[in-house]
Motif scaffolding. Structure first.
Motif, PDB file in Angstrom:
ATOM      1  N   HIS A 119      -8.394  -2.963 -11.605  1.00  0.00           N
ATOM      2  CA  HIS A 119      -9.382  -2.768 -10.552  1.00  0.00           C
ATOM      3  C   HIS A 119      -9.673  -4.125  -9.912  1.00  0.00           C
ATOM      4  O   HIS A 119      -9.595  -5.164 -10.566  1.00  0.00           O
ATOM      5  CB  HIS A 119     -10.684  -2.162 -11.098  1.00  0.00           C
ATOM      6  N   LEU A 130      -2.115  -5.431  -5.690  1.00  0.00           N
ATOM      7  CA  LEU A 130      -1.256  -4.251  -5.817  1.00  0.00           C
ATOM      8  C   LEU A 130       0.083  -4.600  -6.465  1.00  0.00           C
ATOM      9  O   LEU A 130       0.635  -3.796  -7.212  1.00  0.00           O
ATOM     10  CB  LEU A 130      -1.016  -3.627  -4.443  1.00  0.00           C
ATOM     11  N   ALA A 175      -2.092  11.148  -0.299  1.00  0.00           N
ATOM     12  CA  ALA A 175      -1.321   9.903  -0.419  1.00  0.00           C
ATOM     13  C   ALA A 175      -0.313   9.790   0.712  1.00  0.00           C
ATOM     14  O   ALA A 175      -0.105   8.702   1.278  1.00  0.00           O
ATOM     15  CB  ALA A 175      -0.622   9.846  -1.774  1.00  0.00           C
ATOM     16  N   GLY A 222       1.796   6.888  -6.652  1.00  0.00           N
ATOM     17  CA  GLY A 222       0.702   7.772  -7.084  1.00  0.00           C
ATOM     18  C   GLY A 222       0.914   9.199  -6.619  1.00  0.00           C
ATOM     19  O   GLY A 222       0.632  10.162  -7.354  1.00  0.00           O
ATOM     20  N   THR A 236      -6.458   0.377   0.935  1.00  0.00           N
ATOM     21  CA  THR A 236      -5.567  -0.285  -0.018  1.00  0.00           C
ATOM     22  C   THR A 236      -5.449   0.522  -1.302  1.00  0.00           C
ATOM     23  O   THR A 236      -4.345   0.840  -1.757  1.00  0.00           O
ATOM     24  CB  THR A 236      -6.086  -1.699  -0.325  1.00  0.00           C
ATOM     25  N   SER A 237      -6.570   0.861  -1.908  1.00  0.00           N
ATOM     26  CA  SER A 237      -6.526   1.607  -3.173  1.00  0.00           C
ATOM     27  C   SER A 237      -7.938   2.067  -3.508  1.00  0.00           C
ATOM     28  O   SER A 237      -8.919   1.421  -3.123  1.00  0.00           O
ATOM     29  CB  SER A 237      -5.968   0.724  -4.299  1.00  0.00           C
ATOM     30  N   ASP A 238      -7.998   3.162  -4.243  1.00  0.00           N
ATOM     31  CA  ASP A 238      -9.306   3.612  -4.713  1.00  0.00           C
ATOM     32  C   ASP A 238      -9.770   2.793  -5.908  1.00  0.00           C
ATOM     33  O   ASP A 238     -10.884   2.981  -6.403  1.00  0.00           O
ATOM     34  CB  ASP A 238      -9.258   5.106  -5.073  1.00  0.00           C
ATOM     35  N   ARG A 239      -8.922   1.838  -6.346  1.00  0.00           N
ATOM     36  CA  ARG A 239      -9.299   0.952  -7.447  1.00  0.00           C
ATOM     37  C   ARG A 239      -9.851  -0.379  -6.937  1.00  0.00           C
ATOM     38  O   ARG A 239     -10.082  -1.295  -7.716  1.00  0.00           O
ATOM     39  CB  ARG A 239      -8.088   0.679  -8.346  1.00  0.00           C
ATOM     40  N   VAL A 278       2.414   1.761  -3.498  1.00  0.00           N
ATOM     41  CA  VAL A 278       1.443   2.243  -4.479  1.00  0.00           C
ATOM     42  C   VAL A 278       1.079   3.700  -4.213  1.00  0.00           C
ATOM     43  O   VAL A 278       1.028   4.537  -5.144  1.00  0.00           O
ATOM     44  CB  VAL A 278       0.190   1.340  -4.453  1.00  0.00           C
ATOM     45  N   GLN A 279       0.842   4.029  -2.950  1.00  0.00           N
ATOM     46  CA  GLN A 279       0.498   5.413  -2.624  1.00  0.00           C
ATOM     47  C   GLN A 279       1.658   6.365  -2.897  1.00  0.00           C
ATOM     48  O   GLN A 279       1.450   7.498  -3.352  1.00  0.00           O
ATOM     49  CB  GLN A 279       0.081   5.506  -1.151  1.00  0.00           C
ATOM     50  N   VAL A 290       0.835  -1.205   0.000  1.00  0.00           N
ATOM     51  CA  VAL A 290       0.000   0.000   0.000  1.00  0.00           C
ATOM     52  C   VAL A 290       0.866   1.250   0.000  1.00  0.00           C
ATOM     53  O   VAL A 290       0.600   2.223  -0.739  1.00  0.00           O
ATOM     54  CB  VAL A 290      -0.943  -0.013   1.215  1.00  0.00           C
TER      55      VAL A 290
END
Length: 410
Positions: free
Chosen positions: A331, A323, A238, A223, A288-291, A219-220, A216
């Motif tokens: 997604h 991820l 983020a 991004g 975790t993710s907005d996806r 990925v953040q 996480v």
């Protein structure tokens, strides 16, 4: 058994030496002194009687250390007794002692040598000593031979019985010792298995915490770096997510390490933080993710903590793999279905699959399999049919419903 152990059986202690020596000396003194005292000191002891008595009684010192050597020495002294003395002497008390000692301390067929020698001596002795005192009466001869032979056979039988009892007790002691050693080995094996199981559980927990949190955060961070130039607010959000994820991972790792460190010798009690539950899954998916999105079917009901932790960790590991491997534009959908018989975890993504240098070599999937199997469920994880898209499907047995409360009428 070697020849040396046959002649000198092991096990005679210094105390045995002293006891046998005292026995031999005491009998020698009694046998020599009693006739002299009985006659009021008016007659000197016969040197032949004294010599034969000492020759027959002093070897009794060897009765436990070297019984066969004692038998040989006493047999030679007995032959001298037959040649030199025409009447039996009190030193013949050594005969039953020798028969018992050989039977008790000599193993196997070698102990029967005392029977052979004793049988011949039982025949020759009466013939030598009583040939002039009997009138050729067969009954008297048979009675004399039977008495002499009984002085050999009876102590021999008692000695063999004592040896059998001692061997039986020794066998029981050895069996008990072997059983105790097996019990200790079994306990040690159980301890090692418990330790290995604990290590596996801790390894799974640490892997789930570290792998998911770092995924996480990576990925953040990627991004946030991409959005830093054109949208600083997204980058700040983020960074907040990275900080929150790091704090949570550090908190859980402290909890596990605290449990490991604390013990009876540490003088402190570990602090146990609440383990993740089903109520924490929506926050897990959102963080975790907005996806990634969560879909729940049904009501969870009364789910035990161990089963809830398993569901949480499976979802966490599935999202971690998403991820790592699905790609930046993929997604994921997390579906939780609560039924009367099963609780089904279904995590699917539409990614194309990418190589990740931080891959753990399959430890995450192995940990999921172990967790699901421990709860009586099954797990299928892999690409969907004719598509690189990945799916994790894990049906778990649902706990039985709680019985309705019963009200007693007062």
């Amino acid at each position: 058994m070697s020849a040396s152990e046959l002649v000198f059986p092991p096990g005679a202690t210094r105390r045995d030496w002293m006891a046998d020596g005292i026995l031999a000396v005491s009998l020698s003194l009694v046998v020599i002194a009693v006739p002299f005292v009985w006659l009021g000191g008016t007659q000197e002891p016969d040197p032949r009687v004294v010599g034969v008595s000492l020759a027959m009684l002093l070897p009794l010192t060897l009765r436990r250390h070297a019984p066969l050597l004692m038998l040989a020495l006493v047999s030679v002294a007995g032959a001298l007794h037959l040649v030199l003395l025409d009447v039996p002497s009190p030193s013949l008390i050594a005969v039953p002692i020798v028969a018992y000692s050989v039977a008790r301390w000599v193993p196997g067929h070698a102990s029967r040598s005392v029977l052979v020698i004793g049988t011949f001596a039982s025949l020759l002795g009466p013939m030598r000593w009583f040939e002039n005192t009997t009138s050729g009466n067969p009954s008297v001869d048979v009675l004399s031979w039977g008495a002499c032979l009984g002085a050999v056979l009876t102590p021999y039988a008692i000695g063999r019985r004592a040896r059998e009892v001692a061997e039986s007790r020794g066998a029981e002691v050895r069996i008990a010792e072997e059983r105790y050693r097996l019990l200790l080995a079994e306990r040690e094996q159980q301890g090692r298995l418990a330790e290995a199981s604990a290590r596996a559980v801790i390894a799974r927990e640490l892997h789930d915490i570290v792998a998911h949190s770092l995924s996480v955060m990576i990925v953040q961070a990627e991004g946030g770096r991409a959005a830093a130039a054109r949208n600083p607010d997204v980058a700040a959000e983020a960074l907040d997510t990275i900080a929150e994820t790091g704090r949570e991972a550090l908190h859980e790792m402290r909890r596990i390490v605290g449990v490991l460190r604390a013990g009876p010798e540490a003088g402190e009690r570990p602090t146990y933080a609440p383990t993740p539950t089903l109520e924490d899954i929506p926050e897990l998916v959102a963080r975790t993710s907005d996806r990634a999105r969560l879909v729940v079917h049904g009501e969870p009901g009364n789910v035990p903590p161990a089963l809830a932790l398993t569901i949480y960790r499976v979802v966490q590991e599935a999202l971690t793999n998403f991820l790592k491997h699905a790609g930046a534009s993929a997604h994921a959908t997390v579906s939780l279905s609560y039924g009367p018989q099963h609780i089904t975890i279904d995590v699917q993504d539409d990614g194309e699959g990418v190589e990740d240098p931080t891959d753990g070599g399959g430890n995450g999937l192995r940990g999921m399999y172990e967790r699901v199997a421990s709860m009586g469920g099954s797990l299928r994880a892999g690409p969907r049919t004719s598509s690189p898209r990945f799916r994790v499907l894990a049906p778990l047995p649902a706990p039985p419903p709680s019985p309705p409360p019963t009200h007693r009428r007062s």
